[in-house]
Design a protein around this motif. Structure first.
Motif, PDB file in Angstrom:
ATOM      1  N   ILE A 176      -1.731   8.594  -5.403  1.00 36.00           N
ATOM      2  CA  ILE A 176      -0.574   8.237  -4.592  1.00 36.00           C
ATOM      3  C   ILE A 176       0.256   9.507  -4.448  1.00 36.00           C
ATOM      4  O   ILE A 176       0.763  10.044  -5.426  1.00 36.00           O
ATOM      5  CB  ILE A 176       0.250   7.106  -5.242  1.00 36.00           C
ATOM      6  CG1 ILE A 176      -0.622   5.851  -5.355  1.00 36.00           C
ATOM      7  CG2 ILE A 176       1.512   6.837  -4.435  1.00 36.00           C
ATOM      8  CD1 ILE A 176       0.016   4.713  -6.106  1.00 36.00           C
ATOM      9  N   ALA A 218      -3.013   6.822  -1.255  1.00 37.12           N
ATOM     10  CA  ALA A 218      -1.957   6.398  -0.343  1.00 37.12           C
ATOM     11  C   ALA A 218      -0.984   7.541  -0.152  1.00 37.12           C
ATOM     12  O   ALA A 218      -0.756   8.341  -1.065  1.00 37.12           O
ATOM     13  CB  ALA A 218      -1.232   5.175  -0.905  1.00 37.12           C
ATOM     14  N   THR A 225      -5.204  -3.631  -9.639  1.00 33.25           N
ATOM     15  CA  THR A 225      -4.849  -4.634 -10.645  1.00 33.25           C
ATOM     16  C   THR A 225      -5.428  -6.007 -10.350  1.00 33.25           C
ATOM     17  O   THR A 225      -5.408  -6.871 -11.215  1.00 33.25           O
ATOM     18  CB  THR A 225      -3.322  -4.759 -10.783  1.00 33.25           C
ATOM     19  OG1 THR A 225      -2.765  -5.107  -9.519  1.00 33.25           O
ATOM     20  CG2 THR A 225      -2.710  -3.469 -11.264  1.00 33.25           C
ATOM     21  N   ILE A 264      -2.248  -0.196  -5.508  1.00 32.01           N
ATOM     22  CA  ILE A 264      -1.913  -0.751  -6.824  1.00 32.01           C
ATOM     23  C   ILE A 264      -2.357  -2.205  -6.922  1.00 32.01           C
ATOM     24  O   ILE A 264      -2.921  -2.635  -7.933  1.00 32.01           O
ATOM     25  CB  ILE A 264      -0.407  -0.594  -7.112  1.00 32.01           C
ATOM     26  CG1 ILE A 264      -0.083   0.886  -7.285  1.00 32.01           C
ATOM     27  CG2 ILE A 264       0.004  -1.405  -8.332  1.00 32.01           C
ATOM     28  CD1 ILE A 264       1.389   1.200  -7.310  1.00 32.01           C
ATOM     29  N   GLU A 265      -2.150  -2.965  -5.861  1.00 32.75           N
ATOM     30  CA  GLU A 265      -2.587  -4.367  -5.857  1.00 32.75           C
ATOM     31  C   GLU A 265      -4.103  -4.455  -6.018  1.00 32.75           C
ATOM     32  O   GLU A 265      -4.611  -5.275  -6.780  1.00 32.75           O
ATOM     33  CB  GLU A 265      -2.166  -5.031  -4.552  1.00 32.75           C
ATOM     34  CG  GLU A 265      -2.555  -6.492  -4.453  1.00 32.75           C
ATOM     35  CD  GLU A 265      -2.138  -7.109  -3.132  1.00 32.75           C
ATOM     36  OE1 GLU A 265      -2.852  -8.022  -2.679  1.00 32.75           O
ATOM     37  OE2 GLU A 265      -1.129  -6.684  -2.555  1.00 32.75           O
ATOM     38  N   ASN A 308       2.046   6.709   1.604  1.00 31.71           N
ATOM     39  CA  ASN A 308       3.339   6.074   1.862  1.00 31.71           C
ATOM     40  C   ASN A 308       3.470   4.820   0.987  1.00 31.71           C
ATOM     41  O   ASN A 308       2.521   4.418   0.319  1.00 31.71           O
ATOM     42  CB  ASN A 308       3.514   5.745   3.347  1.00 31.71           C
ATOM     43  CG  ASN A 308       2.468   4.793   3.867  1.00 31.71           C
ATOM     44  OD1 ASN A 308       2.017   3.897   3.160  1.00 31.71           O
ATOM     45  ND2 ASN A 308       2.062   4.990   5.110  1.00 31.71           N
ATOM     46  N   GLN A 309       4.640   4.209   1.015  1.00 33.64           N
ATOM     47  CA  GLN A 309       4.926   3.072   0.133  1.00 33.64           C
ATOM     48  C   GLN A 309       4.025   1.876   0.414  1.00 33.64           C
ATOM     49  O   GLN A 309       3.527   1.243  -0.516  1.00 33.64           O
ATOM     50  CB  GLN A 309       6.395   2.657   0.274  1.00 33.64           C
ATOM     51  CG  GLN A 309       6.798   1.529  -0.661  1.00 33.64           C
ATOM     52  CD  GLN A 309       6.747   1.918  -2.125  1.00 33.64           C
ATOM     53  OE1 GLN A 309       7.257   2.955  -2.499  1.00 33.64           O
ATOM     54  NE2 GLN A 309       6.118   1.098  -2.944  1.00 33.64           N
ATOM     55  N   ALA A 310       3.779   1.563   1.670  1.00 30.74           N
ATOM     56  CA  ALA A 310       2.947   0.405   2.002  1.00 30.74           C
ATOM     57  C   ALA A 310       1.525   0.608   1.477  1.00 30.74           C
ATOM     58  O   ALA A 310       0.926  -0.302   0.900  1.00 30.74           O
ATOM     59  CB  ALA A 310       2.933   0.186   3.513  1.00 30.74           C
ATOM     60  N   ALA A 349       0.634   2.585  -0.989  1.00 30.26           N
ATOM     61  CA  ALA A 349       0.688   2.595  -2.454  1.00 30.26           C
ATOM     62  C   ALA A 349       0.699   1.172  -3.002  1.00 30.26           C
ATOM     63  O   ALA A 349       0.013   0.879  -3.991  1.00 30.26           O
ATOM     64  CB  ALA A 349       1.925   3.357  -2.930  1.00 30.26           C
ATOM     65  N   ASP A 350       1.450   0.294  -2.351  1.00 27.87           N
ATOM     66  CA  ASP A 350       1.469  -1.110  -2.794  1.00 27.87           C
ATOM     67  C   ASP A 350       0.081  -1.723  -2.723  1.00 27.87           C
ATOM     68  O   ASP A 350      -0.344  -2.427  -3.642  1.00 27.87           O
ATOM     69  CB  ASP A 350       2.443  -1.926  -1.942  1.00 27.87           C
ATOM     70  CG  ASP A 350       3.899  -1.565  -2.193  1.00 27.87           C
ATOM     71  OD1 ASP A 350       4.202  -0.959  -3.243  1.00 27.87           O
ATOM     72  OD2 ASP A 350       4.740  -1.893  -1.329  1.00 27.87           O
ATOM     73  N   LEU A 351      -0.650  -1.453  -1.654  1.00 30.24           N
ATOM     74  CA  LEU A 351      -2.003  -1.997  -1.503  1.00 30.24           C
ATOM     75  C   LEU A 351      -2.974  -1.413  -2.522  1.00 30.24           C
ATOM     76  O   LEU A 351      -3.814  -2.129  -3.073  1.00 30.24           O
ATOM     77  CB  LEU A 351      -2.512  -1.755  -0.084  1.00 30.24           C
ATOM     78  CG  LEU A 351      -1.835  -2.589   1.002  1.00 30.24           C
ATOM     79  CD1 LEU A 351      -2.288  -2.129   2.378  1.00 30.24           C
ATOM     80  CD2 LEU A 351      -2.126  -4.057   0.801  1.00 30.24           C
TER      81      LEU A 351
END
Length: 88
Positions: free
Chosen positions: A14, A44, A58, A54-55, A46-48, A50-52
Motif C-alpha cells: 500500500i 493499492a 483478511t 486489506i479486506e 489510494n484509500q479505496a 487499500a480498503d479492498l
C-alpha cells in the motif's frame, strides 16, 4: 522493499500517491509497482484500493476461522508467497 517482495516476505503493498504532486523518486515508485505486479503482490495507491486489499487479505482469516467456507478469491491472497513465483 522490492527485495522483500521478491523473497516473498510482503503480502501486500500500500503506497499512497499524490496524483497532483511531483515526486523526485518517481522511478523508484515505478520499479516497486512493477515488482509487485511481477510477483502478483496485491497493491493499492489510494484509500479505496487499500480498503479492498486489506479486506481481501483478511477475508479468509475472518470467514474461514468462523467455520464458514472462505470466498473463492480469498485463496489468491492466502497463498502469498505462492508456488511458481518468478525470480528476477
Amino acid at each position: 522493499m522490492g527485495a522483500r517482495i521478491s523473497e516473498g516476505l510482503i503480502s501486500a503493498l500500500i503506497f499512497f500517491l499524490d496524483p497532483l504532486g511531483t515526486r523526485p523518486h518517481d522511478a523508484d515508485v515505478n520499479v516497486l509497482i512493477r515488482i509487485a505486479t511481477l510477483y502478483e503482490v496485491p497493491f493499492a495507491t489510494n484509500q479505496a484500493g487499500a480498503d479492498l486489499v486489506i479486506e481481501g487479505l483478511t477475508a479468509r482469516k475472518l470467514v474461514g476461522s468462523a467455520g464458514y467456507p472462505a470466498p473463492a478469491y480469498a485463496e489468491d491472497f492466502a497463498a502469498i508467497p505462492g508456488p511458481g513465483r518468478p525470480s528476477l
